[in-house]
Design an enzyme around this catalytic site. Structure first.
Site, PDB file in Angstrom:
ATOM      1  N   SER A 125       0.822  -1.256  -0.031  1.00 12.65           N
ATOM      2  CA  SER A 125       0.084   0.173  -0.123  1.00 12.65           C
ATOM      3  C   SER A 125       0.994   1.284  -0.054  1.00 12.65           C
ATOM      4  CB  SER A 125      -1.156   0.003   1.370  1.00 12.65           C
ATOM      5  OG  SER A 125      -0.094   0.250   2.404  1.00 12.65           O
TER       6      SER A 125
ATOM      7  N   ARG B  85       3.496 -11.916   2.244  1.00  8.39           N
ATOM      8  CA  ARG B  85       2.639 -12.031   1.495  1.00  8.39           C
ATOM      9  C   ARG B  85       3.129 -12.364  -0.181  1.00  8.39           C
ATOM     10  NH1 ARG B  85      -2.232  -8.052   3.275  1.00  8.39           N
ATOM     11  NH2 ARG B  85      -2.679  -9.132   5.165  1.00  8.39           N
TER      12      ARG B  85
END
Length: 422
Positions: free
Chosen positions: A353, A390
């Site tokens: 992000s 991730r």
RNA sequence: GGAGAGGUGUCCGAGUGGUUUAAGGAGGCGGUCUUGAAAACCGUUGAGCUGCAAGGUUCCGGGGGUUCGAAUCCCUCCCUCUCCGCCA
């Protein structure tokens, strides 16, 4: 936090913003407390002025009678001042508590919405692999190739911890090295940050350091916390400083562990490495002039895309909607990688992000620069370079082969030293 | 962890209860002089809050205390340095 005067003078706008961002905060209460604070402050200061005058007179030669009289007057002033200071302190701490609840303003282009389902997809890159066999999720792959051990970690450390093993260890280190080298070439100052930070620093960045709802581990009796991200340690790097305008933008990158309590988070979409208590991340951070922050925001997103394109991971970019934005962010772009093992038939999962926090963090942390003799708060932006756990999911699941092995993305091979895990 | 020494403005540094409204120096900025620069000289130069402004007020590592009055005295915590101990 927002500027108090701004809240006072733009109350309706702030209220509307709170409403579209779907948070509970009370700007009217803030304004009332602010006005009350100023009123009491004014009275306190005028008494202090009297006290200072009184002291000034006593510097000179006086008769014993006069001196005694002034001392008496001073004593009375002292009592009045400390009473006012006490109530001032109370008002201040209430004001502080309330203003922290008020989120940053919102970029006009941010899509309105209540949850992540309302995020706006901006683009897609790459093509999700079509498997000619039944795709496994990273848990199965990790288990079969002896790469990830959740069970032993549960015994030793608790649930949502893991041991990486064998080639997965090298893969983690390779990802870190891969990202850091790209950032160094982009003239980021690369750092390896502390994994612990003081509570007021954590709060200054916009995290809640304590309490039931906090996602942060606090270290009892020390006034410190485990960092949830290097955004905290990088953002606070210049706290309390006035930066030189000609040095901006300043670009820092930091490697740290990230610790998150993730209380109550569970379920199919949080399985395996997706939501864990500890992971490794390389974070980017930029301090810049207000006029530069939109450009720098795009730059961060661009770098993130380059990093994941280099790994051949299919992804999409989303513009986070109002209701899904964190308090400090003015606008946030997420990259969501394709994860074949997510959900029933694969799904997108957030992997980076990039946030433009404008001056929201800088105001609390006191980070400014000089412009035409005036000090101005810098704009602060942060973005994920590589969130390792991730990214491991994305690599294992996207590049799994029918024979059970996993192919390593070409650009990563120089860093891993192997091109296949089997 | 123990003993000692420290923490003052951008930097160096003076200052041990009331002419400190923080001396002095360096650096920065402006000016005089100069073809230009250097040197010299003159001036100027911290931040926060409040206020339309004038002004007021706060800040000498953080917090608390003593006092009419604290950079200065007391307590406590943090940090830096030196020596010792311990240790990857």
């Amino acid at each position: 936090m927002l500027d108090l005067k701004y809240i006072r003078d733009n109350l309706e706008e702030v209220k509307k913003n709170i409403q579209i961002r779907n948070v509970s905060a009370d700007p009217e209460k803030v304004v009332n407390l602010y006005n009350k604070k100023n009123e009491v402050l004014k009275r306190t200061e005028s008494l202090r002025q009297k006290r200072n005058e009184n002291v000034r007179i006593m510097k000179g030669k006086l008769s014993e009678g006069e001196r005694l009289k002034l001392i008496e007057a001073g004593k009375k002033l002292k009592e009045e001042i400390s009473a006012l200071e006490l109530s001032l302190e109370k008002i201040r701490s209430n004001l502080h508590r309330e203003i922290l609840k008020i989120p940053n303003l919102t970029h006009p282009d941010v899509p309105e919405g209540r949850s992540e389902d309302d995020n706006l997809e901006l683009k897609r890159w790459g093509k999700p692999a079509e498997f000619t066999f039944k795709a496994r999720d990273h848990l199965q792959i990790g288990n079969e190739l002896d790469l990830i051990d959740f069970e032993t970690a549960a015994k030793v450390s608790g649930q949502k911890f893991y041991y990486l093993k064998n080639k997965a260890v090298m893969l983690e280190l390779a990802l870190v090295r891969y990202a850091l080298e790209i950032l160094e070439k982009e003239s980021f100052t690369i750092t390896l940050t502390p994994d612990i930070a003081k509570e007021d620093i954590v709060e200054g960045i916009g995290f809640i350091p304590r309490g039931e709802e906090s996602n942060i581990y606090s270290l009892e009796g020390t006034g410190t916390c485990l960092v949830g991200t290097a955004e905290i340690t990088l953002g606070a790097y210049f706290s309390g400083q006035i930066l030189k305008a000609e040095d901006l933008p300043i670009k820092l990158a930091g490697l740290s562990h990230c610790f998150r309590r993730e209380a109550g988070a569970a379920g199919q979409y949080s399985k395996g490495l997706y939501r864990v208590h500890q992971f490794t991340k390389v974070e980017m951070f930029i301090f810049c002039r207000p006029s530069q922050s939109e450009t720098q925001h795009s730059y961060l997103l661009n770098l993130e895309e380059r990093i994941y394109q280099g790994l051949d991971i299919p992804y999409r970019v989303v513009d986070t909607c109002t209701g899904d934005l964190g308090g400090p962010a003015y606008r946030k772009f997420d990259i969501e990688a394709w994860m074949p093992g997510r959900g029933q038939k694969g799904d997108w999962g957030e992997i980076t992000s990039a946030s433009n926090c404008t001056d929201y963090q800088a105001r609390r942390l006191g980070i400014r620069f000089k412009e035409n003799g005036k000090s101005v708060y810098v704009h602060m932006l942060n973005g994920t370079a590589v969130a390792v756990s991730r990214t491991l999911i994305a690599i294992l699941e996207n590049f799994q082969q029918e024979d059970g092995s996993v192919k390593i993305p070409e650009q990563l091979v120089p860093y891993t030293g192997f091109s296949r895990i089997n």
